[in-house]
Design a protein around this motif. Structure first.
Motif, short mmCIF file in Angstrom:
data_model
loop_
_atom_site.label_atom_id
_atom_site.label_comp_id
_atom_site.label_asym_id
_atom_site.label_seq_id
_atom_site.Cartn_x
_atom_site.Cartn_y
_atom_site.Cartn_z
N VAL A 20 0.86 -1.19 0.00
CA VAL A 20 0.00 0.00 0.00
C VAL A 20 0.89 1.24 0.00
CG1 VAL A 20 -1.74 1.31 1.25
CG2 VAL A 20 -1.85 -1.19 1.21
N GLY A 21 0.77 2.04 -1.03
CA GLY A 21 1.48 3.31 -1.05
C GLY A 21 0.90 4.25 0.00
N VAL A 22 1.74 5.07 0.59
CA VAL A 22 1.26 5.96 1.64
C VAL A 22 1.86 7.34 1.44
CG1 VAL A 22 3.12 5.24 3.20
CG2 VAL A 22 1.06 6.31 4.14
N SER A 23 1.05 8.35 1.62
CA SER A 23 1.52 9.73 1.63
C SER A 23 0.92 10.44 2.83
CB SER A 23 1.14 10.46 0.33
OG SER A 23 -0.27 10.59 0.23
N TYR A 24 1.75 11.26 3.46
CA TYR A 24 1.32 11.98 4.66
C TYR A 24 1.76 13.43 4.51
CZ TYR A 24 1.07 13.50 9.53
OH TYR A 24 0.79 14.20 10.68
N ARG A 25 0.80 14.34 4.59
CA ARG A 25 1.09 15.77 4.51
C ARG A 25 0.49 16.46 5.72
NH1 ARG A 25 -0.36 14.45 -0.81
NH2 ARG A 25 1.37 14.63 -2.31
N ASP A 26 1.37 17.01 6.52
CA ASP A 26 0.94 17.73 7.74
C ASP A 26 1.30 19.20 7.56
OD1 ASP A 26 0.64 18.86 10.28
OD2 ASP A 26 1.12 16.98 11.27
N ARG A 27 0.29 20.01 7.24
CA ARG A 27 0.53 21.43 7.00
C ARG A 27 0.77 22.19 8.31
NH1 ARG A 27 2.32 19.99 3.07
NH2 ARG A 27 1.29 19.86 1.06
N LEU B 270 5.59 13.20 3.71
CA LEU B 270 6.16 11.85 3.64
C LEU B 270 5.54 11.11 2.49
CD1 LEU B 270 6.91 9.32 6.42
CD2 LEU B 270 5.35 8.64 4.63
N ALA B 271 6.35 10.34 1.79
CA ALA B 271 5.86 9.46 0.74
C ALA B 271 6.62 8.15 0.83
CB ALA B 271 6.03 10.09 -0.64
N GLY B 272 5.88 7.05 0.67
CA GLY B 272 6.55 5.75 0.74
C GLY B 272 5.63 4.63 0.35
N LEU C 276 11.13 11.88 3.47
CA LEU C 276 10.47 12.51 4.61
C LEU C 276 11.04 13.92 4.72
CD1 LEU C 276 8.75 12.69 7.17
CD2 LEU C 276 10.63 11.59 8.42
N ASP C 277 10.20 14.93 4.44
CA ASP C 277 10.63 16.33 4.46
C ASP C 277 9.97 17.05 5.64
OD1 ASP C 277 11.91 15.71 2.14
OD2 ASP C 277 10.57 16.85 0.82
N GLN C 278 10.75 17.96 6.23
CA GLN C 278 10.21 18.80 7.29
C GLN C 278 10.75 20.21 7.11
OE1 GLN C 278 11.06 20.25 10.60
NE2 GLN C 278 8.87 20.65 10.84
#
Length: 828
Positions: free
Chosen positions: A155-162, A168-170, A199-201
């Motif tokens: 399962v591809g996963v993306s997480y964006r916390d504004r 995050l992408a993985g 993973l960017d911050q």
């Protein structure tokens, strides 16, 4: 016998009833699951198909949903999966539907948090059995969400916390969650692996293409919103991290109280977790040694605040190598610490490399670094010892430098000041810099060319750099630099757009035996191997654009002057010696002014090179007593084949204004060439000039081999890939004539010629003059008028008096325009 029959009937019923139930009630059961999910989720779940199975999951019941879409609580797409399988208790056939396991396969999970902390995965809380309203079209039994396991596979996963600026992408290769999800407080067990693309911050990349193996036990307390890690075990390469502590979501982010420990792994695995923007090519290094890591993370983590980080990293008895070079560091000892220091205006995060020592080829080195207040850093850097240049390809990665040798020796180097001041020339006055760098038999292979730096010293004096006898040699070049410069550190830190307007301001001397401009220019261009790879990949345009961009960026950083003395120099086929002059750099521009011996005479140069997307050159050239044969030879006959270096001898004075350019591929652009010229040839001769054969009626056989003239003077122009010749009188030993016309670079001729017929006939009847005395200048009453038009190989010669006179009149206007242009540029 009756007992056996009864048993057979009973056994048949045991197996038949589930089959009948699945056959007749499978659809309602599947719809009941979907309806119950829709009732309890804030988003809608949609499916394309479903299937119900019993035998394959006996003694449980399986409901398979295909091509599933789940909307998030904010209306966005939360999950899209090819398949979701629910494992139900067998009792679901006869009453309440109890979900034991959920398996999500081959999909994409998108998790979002907006700037206010709202998420798209705000699922509704669990309700007790029976507190739901049945769907009107498909009555369903209540569903009990007491899920034993939740499994994600591929399962591809993306997480964006504004809120925290996290992206995050993985891909979840396989991850299992086990727990009593239906309760307020439960223990969540996690086991599996995740591949993290990035993973960017806050725009910085902290993880890039890493496989994470996760094993965790987490106490979930939904009543107070606290997650207790007890522990979280992460494996990244050979590095194993244990994390214990608490995380509590807040309105603005998280409250953290964590401890991180590791006693296994390598320094390379730690470097792999450093943001690539900071680690650069260190991620390629191979390390061996003893690693110890411990740290605590405490405090709020929000958009504007980071938690306190305190800890240390020790790496002892280390060795560091690289697959790029056959040299490494031995006896490496590294001690780094994180500290959070309280101050009058609050706390500041610090980072330091307290110790970094080792040896390159038995040559010791040491280095320290202190960064105080990571939000507004004050940097203190110190270095001593010998640094092997063989390691540069490993540190710089793929690039123009492919090999190195010798040492760069640091002597008491110390730089301290605010990082923001180091970025700007104005701020560098507040930065302290001192020490000396010395090159020791240094060698670098750049774009396949070996460059040598046998000796030289660079001394730091605040924002000033003093260069002493810095020797450089390369293909065709041996020169030495001595002088001073300012703003070295801002230039080294300049970004690709030079947003801080950094410029290296210098005043220096350049002296040497030789200078090969072609080879130096090639150092900033692609290698043959790079060009071949780019051509094979269809990326030639991007390679050229990058090359041009690099040249422009470097030239934008330079402002200063070299007083130059060179014994020999060359550019293309042009060779000179005894150059004395100046090289003046301004951003995007190089000015050259000086005098040199070339082409058998003296040249005075005054021009500019403009480093734009298309390299441009323009300037003045004044020649005195230039050898005509060498002039044509080194000028490659100026793109024409009629009059070449094999045909001419003599001495020439010249004034030329030249405007030229190179295309995106670095090739000379003849379409952009423009030349205004005034040439005077003294005591010249023509040899075997084929065009004279067209006047054989007026020439003796000996005149076709060798023709002498005392003086040939005229103005010329090159534009639109055409050489224009205004009307001129040619007085020679064979024939006197007036000539005007043009000659294209495609070898198309268009000439107009007037010949004194009486003089021509008299010359034809006389004996050949072995002394080649020039014929007297006469304007006869009877003249012949010829046009010569067409390609060089097949041009036609015709008599046309009117066309010739018209051509002479037009050329007079061109001559006046050329003369005015030269006068304005040469001043008289």
């Amino acid at each position: 016998m009756k007992g056996l029959k009864f048993a057979a009937i009973l056994l048949s019923l045991v197996f038949l009833i589930p089959v009948v139930a699945v056959t007749f009630f499978g659809g309602p059961i599947a719809r009941s699951v979907v309806t119950s999910l829709n009732d309890r989720l804030q988003g809608e779940i949609r499916i394309e198909r479903y299937e119900v199975a019993f035998w394959s999951t006996f003694p449980n019941l399986s409901v398979g949903l295909q091509h599933v879409e789940v909307a998030g609580s904010d209306g966005s797409e939360l999950l899209a999966a090819d398949r979701i399988d629910f494992l139900l208790d067998l009792g679901s056939l006869f009453g309440k539907i109890r979900v034991r396991e959920v398996v999500v396969r081959d999909g994409q999970l998108q998790l979002l948090t907006d700037a206010d902390g709202n998420t798209n995965y705000q699922l509704a809380g669990y309700t007790s059995v029976g507190e739901r309203t049945a769907a009107s079209d498909a009555p369903a039994e209540p569903t009990e969400f007491n899920i034993g396991e939740a499994i994600f596979q591929n399962v591809g996963v993306s997480y964006r916390d504004r809120q925290l600026n996290v992206d995050l992408a993985g891909r979840i290769d396989g991850l299992t969650f086990t727990g009593d999800f239906g309760t307020t407080n439960y223990l969540l067990s996690t086991d599996g692996s995740i591949f993290v693309d990035y993973l960017d911050q806050q725009g910085d990349r902290y993880v890039s293409r890493q496989q994470l193996i996760v094993t965790a036990s987490t106490d979930i307390d939904n009543a107070v919103g606290v997650y207790t890690l007890a522990p979280l075990h992460l494996e990244v390469g050979d590095l194993e991290l244990d994390v214990v502590g608490k995380l509590q979501p807040t309105k603005d982010g998280f409250q953290t109280d964590l401890r991180i420990d590791s006693e296994s792994g390598s320094l390379a695995d730690v470097i792999a977790l450093i943001p690539p923007a900071y680690a650069g090519n260190l991620a390629e290094l191979e390390t061996r040694g003893e690693l110890l890591l411990s740290a605590t993370v405490r405090g709020p983590w929000t958009e504007r605040a980071y938690p306190r980080i305190e800890g240390k990293l020790d790496f002892t008895d280390g060795r560091v190598g690289s697959p790029r070079v056959n040299v490494g560091v031995k006896d490496l000892d590294l001690r780094a610490t994180f500290n959070y220091l309280d101050g009058p205006k609050g706390g500041v995060q610090t980072f330091s490399i307290d110790k970094l020592t080792g040896e390159f080829r038995r040559q010791p080195f040491s280095m320290t670094l202190l960064v105080e207040d990571t939000e507004n850093p004050t940097v203190t850097f110190e270095a001593d010892g010998a640094y092997a240049l063989e390691t540069l390809p490993a540190l710089l990665g793929e690039g123009p430098i492919t090999d190195g040798g010798g040492f760069l020796r640091a002597e008491n180097i110390r730089i301290t000041g605010k990082y923001k001041d180091m970025l700007t020339p104005r701020g560098m006055g507040r930065v302290r810099a001192e020490g000396r760098l010395r090159v020791d038999d240094a060698e670098l292979t750049v774009r396949g060319r070996e460059l040598n730096f046998p000796s030289g010293n660079l001394e730091l004096l605040g924002n000033k750099m003093r260069l002493q006898q810095f020797a450089f040699s390369g293909p065709g070049t041996e020169i030495t630099f001595t002088g001073e410069a300012t703003n070295l550190i801002p230039v080294l830190f300049a970004d690709s757009l030079n947003t801080n307007d950094a410029e290296l301001i210098f005043d220096a001397r350049l002296e040497g035996e030789s200078l090969d401009l072609d080879e130096l220019i090639a150092l900033s261009g692609p290698t043959e191997a790079e060009e071949e790879l780019a051509e094979a990949a269809g990326a030639v345009d991007s390679l050229r654009a990058r090359t041009v961009s690099d040249r422009v960026r470097i030239s934008d950083l330079l402002r200063g002057r070299f007083d130059a003395r060179l014994e020999e120099w060359n550019y293309g086929e042009i060779e000179g010696k005894d150059f004395i002059g100046q090289l003046n750099f301004t951003p995007g521009r190089l000015g050259v002014a000086g005098v040199t011996v070339a082409m058998g005479g003296e040249l005075r140069l005054d021009g500019d090179v403009f480093f734009t997307e298309r390299l441009r050159v323009e300037g003045r050239v004044a020649g005195n007593r230039i050898d005509v044969k060498e002039f044509f030879e080194q000028g490659e006959n100026f793109a024409q084949k009629v009059l070449t270096s094999d045909n001419l001898t003599g001495a020439m004075d010249a004034q030329l204004w030249i405007e030229s350019a190179f295309d995106e591929a670095g090739e000379f652009d003849y379409g952009a060439l423009r030349v205004l010229a005034h040439l005077t040839i003294i005591d010249g001769e023509l040899h075997d000039f084929a065009m004279l054969e067209n006047f054989a009626f007026a020439l003796k056989s000996g005149d076709l081999e060798r023709v002498r003239f005392t003086k040939l003077e005229n103005y010329f122009e090159i534009s639109d890939q055409t050489l224009y010749i205004p009307a001129m009188f040619i007085q020679s030993s064979a024939l006197n004539m007036d000539l005007a016309g043009s000659h294209t670079f495609e070898q198309e001729l268009d000439y107009a010629i007037k010949v004194n017929a009486g003089q021509a006939i008299a010359n034809k009847l006389s004996r050949h003059d072995d002394e080649l005395e020039v014929l007297p200048e006469r304007q006869g009453w009877f003249n012949l008028y010829y046009t010569m038009k067409g390609p060089v190989e097949t041009f036609a010669v015709e008599q046309d008096k009117r066309a010739v006179k018209a051509a002479f009149e037009r050329s007079l206007l061109r001559r006046q325009r050329i003369e005015r242009g030269l006068r304005s540029r040469f001043g008289g």
